[in-house]
Each structure stands twice: as structure tokens, then as C-alpha cells.
Motif scaffolding. Structure first.
Motif, short mmCIF file in Angstrom:
data_model
loop_
_atom_site.label_atom_id
_atom_site.label_comp_id
_atom_site.label_asym_id
_atom_site.label_seq_id
_atom_site.Cartn_x
_atom_site.Cartn_y
_atom_site.Cartn_z
N PHE A 301 0.92 -1.16 -0.09
CA PHE A 301 -0.05 -0.15 -0.04
C PHE A 301 0.93 1.38 -0.11
CE2 PHE A 301 -2.00 3.23 3.04
CZ PHE A 301 -3.11 3.51 2.00
N ALA A 362 -6.33 5.97 2.22
CA ALA A 362 -6.09 5.44 0.90
C ALA A 362 -6.92 6.49 -0.03
CB ALA A 362 -6.73 4.22 0.69
N TYR A 433 -8.28 -0.42 -2.09
CA TYR A 433 -7.57 -0.23 -0.76
C TYR A 433 -8.86 0.14 0.12
CZ TYR A 433 -2.85 -1.26 -2.30
OH TYR A 433 -1.62 -1.78 -2.41
#
Length: 467
Positions: A301, A362, A433
Motif C-alpha cells: 500500500f 487511501a 484499498y
């Protein structure tokens, strides 16, 4: 007035005298052994995922790599072998505990060198085998170190040894994450593209750091075995064999050894807790699920959000680890003040809730400030939850089978979360995400019910821990 001052002076002297326990050889030894135990884990879990993503490996493939960490969840399978079987020649020189520690440490260093020389873009399968080997040898080292710690000193020093062990473990995690990323960034000639040589240098350095554990093992004394415990196990095996005289002697002895090493700890746990034992096992197996399933994709991520190696190293690894340590200290105080079950519940709430911060990050995109806030709250909460969970697991163990039962509990703790974590990359590819992180928060909700039920149906455990 003088009397009060004298009492305060005496109190400070007593505290200083007590603190000297950390200067004794055993706690210092466990500091370095903790370092050796903490180093390999992140190198096949967190740091490796960053390397793979930078090399252009698909997210789903990267998260499948997390399954190598299942070796830690199954270490109870071969722990009786390490506990009872000597290594030819090596055990005669170093003793049973140190010989297994040294063998595991040497193999970890060699496998890290193999991992360093692997190329994920050319032969990903070979890298996977080296990562699995590191995890297996690391889990073996954990078994040997746990046995060494328990047998090395009387109970009153065990807390100090555990504290120095965890300090060394966390320092190694910082080096295996922050240190490895900084080394890779330092040797990266451009900083804006993938270069395998920079990661090769980082893993070479990590392999060299295993020398800390190797030297400690060679210098530390072998603990003296507990004759009473060994005699008790011998009598139990003989009693088992007497009831099965119709079997060949060797087979009966092997079955007796398995009975004492593996069956008795399970039977003791079930007999003490009865039907609520299944509830307790369900809680143990799911308590870390929100953190673990989210954690495997975290480094991927960070790469996808555009954070640099230095940002990830300094914020999520160095600063994040320090926040975890702070959370653990606070969690210990809270458990002492309010009892384990209350803080266990609060820790589960925080572990699930803080995952929502990653959903917000995100949606926000690259933001160093928001990353600092997210990592601070998430790691601090994880420290509180971990402190309560360790206290809970410790309260479940029987004094007759402390090491074996704790190993079994810690294995159950990781089995389901690690398995599910392997699918996290595919889940992100499917839903993105923000929804994925929100989903990991939802995974933590059933844990709250399990904690409430465990507190209700196993009151003896709660009382035992809060005394």
C-alpha cells in the motif's frame, strides 16, 4: 520530616537495587537472543513485500508470500523434536538448547544470503523457497530460545529476561525494516527505479547481523536441565508403555514420547476449562485477525501511494515500532489497573477501528502528515492489544506445561489470520484499498463478542490474571 525523607531515600535505594536485575548475565543474554529472534521475521514478511512490489510483482502474488510465515503457526508440530532430541556431536559440545539455537542461526544466515542473491523478476519460485526456509529456521530458533529462557533462571528473574528479550526483538525489527530500507535506498544509484543490487546489499547486511545471535549462543552457558521434570516425564512414558506391552518396545516408546510431549498439554487444557475451551481457542485464533490481514498488504500500500523508502522506513518502521513499544507499556499498566478482559476488549475495538484510518489514507492519497497520524494511532493501539493478549495467553497456561501450551496458543493465534492474509492482494485488486481496509475492520467485530463471552464463561481466568 527527617523520618519521611529517610523513608523516601530507602525506597529509591530499593528501586535501584531491583533495577540491577537487568545487569545480570541472564537478562543481558536474552537481550541479544531476542535480537537474533526478531531479525528474520520482518525480512520474509514486511521488508520482502516492499522489495517484491518495487520489482513489479503483482499484489496477489506478494500476499501469497505471507504464507511462508505459517511456519511460525505450525512450530508446535516439530517442537517436541527440538525439546527432546540432541544433535550429534554439536549437542555434546554446546548442550541441547544451545546446539539447536546455533544450528538454526547458521541456517538463517545462509538462507538470507540465498534470498539476497535471488532475483524475483527471473526466478520468483527460488526466492519463495529461500523465504520459506528462513521462516522455518526462524521458528525453530524461537522454540529453542523459549526453552533456553525458561530453563535458564528461577521464576523471579523470568520477567526481567522477558523484558530484555522483547527489547532486543523490537530493536531487531527496526533494523530489519528501517535499516534494510535505508540500506537499499543508500545503494540505489538513482532512487527512482528498481535495482536488485540495492536489495542484495541490504539482505547481505541482515545476514551478517545474525552473527549477534551466533556469538551470544557460543558465549552463553548451557542451562542445567530440570531433573525433577525430566524424571516425571520419564515415569509418564514408562507408565504409558506398561499399558501397551503388546506393542513392540520401540513403537511403544515413540508413542509414549508423543503422548507426554503433545497429548498431555492438550488434555490438561481441555480438562481445566471444559466446554468453554472451544470458545477460548476461537478467541485466540481470531483476536489478531484485523491487524494481521491488514498488515501483510501495508508495505505494498505504501509503495502504491507513492511513499519513498526513507518515508516508509522513518515513519512506519522506526517511529511506528517506538509507538508499539509505548503502547505495550501503557497496555501493561492498564491491565494491571483494570484487569485483562476489559483491556482485551478495548484492544480489540482499537485494532479494528484504526484500520479505518488506512481507508481514509487511501482516499486522501500521498500525505506524510496523515501517514504519521495513522501509524501513530494504529501502532499504539496494537501495543495495547498485544500487552493484554499476552497477559491473557499467560493466564491460560498450566504450570506443568507452560512452554508447550504457550507455543500451542501462539501457533493457533497466527494460523487463520496468516492464511486469510494470503488472499489480501487479490481482495485489494477486486475492491480497492478503501473497501479492503474497511473490510478488515469488520473482521474484528466478531472478536468483541468472543471477548465478552470468554469473560462471562471463564471467570476464573479473568480473576487469575487480575490478581
Amino acid at each position: 520530616m527527617q523520618t519521611k525523607h529517610a523513608e523516601q531515600t530507602q525506597s529509591w535505594k530499593e528501586w535501584l537495587q531491583s533495577a540491577r536485575v537487568y545487569l545480570q548475565p541472564r537478562p543481558i543474554t536474552l537481550l541479544f537472543l531476542g535480537f537474533s529472534a526478531g531479525l528474520p521475521l520482518m525480512l520474509v514478511f514486511s521488508t520482502l513485500s516492499y522489495w517484491l512490489r518495487e520489482a513489479g510483482i503483482d499484489r496477489g502474488t506478494i500476499t501469497y508470500f505471507s504464507w511462508v510465515a505459517l511456519a511460525y503457526a505450525f512450530k508446535w508440530v516439530w517442537s517436541p523434536i527440538i525439546d527432546r532430541m540432541p544433535i550429534p556431536l554439536l549437542s555434546a559440545w554446546l548442550g541441547r538448547r544451545r546446539s539447536w539455537m546455533l544450528l538454526a542461526q547458521l541456517l538463517i544466515a545462509l538462507c538470507l544470503l540465498g534470498l539476497a542473491d535471488s532475483d524475483p523478476q527471473q526466478n520468483l519460485e527460488l526466492m519463495a523457497w529461500f523465504a520459506l526456509a528462513v521462516a522455518f529456521c526462524s521458528a525453530t530458533q524461537d522454540i529453542a530460545i523459549d526453552a533456553y529462557r525458561i530453563e535458564s533462571a528461577e521464576p523471579r528473574i523470568q520477567a526481567a529476561m522477558a523484558a530484555t528479550y522483547m527489547l532486543g526483538y523490537r530493536l531487531a525489527m527496526i533494523l530489519a525494516t528501517t535499516g534494510a530500507l535505508l540500506i537499499a535506498a543508500w545503494y540505489d544509484p538513482t532512487g527512482d527505479s528498481y535495482h536488485r543490487e540495492s536489495w542484495q546489499m541490504a539482505y547481505w547486511a541482515m545476514a551478517a547481523l545474525m552473527g549477534v545471535g551466533i556469538l551470544t549462543t557460543l558465549c552463553a552457558p548451557e542451562p542445567q536441565p530440570d531433573g525433577a521434570t525430566a524424571e516425571q516425564k520419564r515415569r509418564e512414558i514408562e507408565a504409558f508403555m506398561e499399558q501397551r506391552q503388546h506393542l513392540p518396545h520401540l513403537l511403544a516408546r515413540l508413542l509414549g514420547w508423543f503422548y507426554v510431549a503433545a497429548y498431555c498439554p492438550f488434555a490438561d487444557f481441555i480438562s481445566r476449562f471444559g466446554k468453554p475451551a472451544l470458545l477460548i481457542l476461537a478467541l485466540i485464533g481470531s483476536y489478531r485477525i484485523a491487524d494481521v490481514v491488514m498488515g501483510i498488504i501495508a508495505n505494498v500500500f505504501y509503495v502504491d501511494m507513492g511513499f519513498t523508502k526513507v518515508e516508509v522506513a522513518e515513519i512506519t518502521k522506526l517511529f511506528g515500532t517506538l509507538m508499539t513499544i509505548a503502547g505495550s507499556l501503557v497496555g501493561g499498566l492498564l491491565v494491571y489497573r483494570f484487569g485483562v478482559m476489559r483491556i482485551l476488549f478495548i484492544g480489540a475495538v482499537l485494532a479494528a477501528a484504526t484500520n479505518l484510518l488506512f481507508s481514509a489514507l487511501a482516499l486522501t492519497g500521498h500525505s506524510v502528515g496523515f501517514l504519521i497520524v495513522t501509524v501513530s494511532l494504529d501502532n499504539f493501539s496494537a501495543g495495547i492489544a498485544t500487552a493484554a493478549f499476552i497477559a491473557y495467553l499467560s493466564s491460560l497456561t498450566s504450570i506443568s506445561y507452560t512452554a508447550t501450551q504457550y507455543a500451542l496458543f501462539s501457533s493457533v493465534m497466527l494460523l487463520v489470520p496468516k492464511f486469510l492474509a494470503g488472499f489480501s492482494g487479490d481482495a485489494v485488486n477486486l475492491v480497492g484499498y478503501p473497501l479492503f481496509f474497511a473490510g478488515t475492520a469488520v473482521l474484528g467485530l466478531p472478536v468483541l463478542l468472543l471477548v465478552w463471552l470468554a469473560a462471562r464463561y471463564t471467570p476464573a481466568t479473568s480473576a487469575q490474571t487480575t490478581k
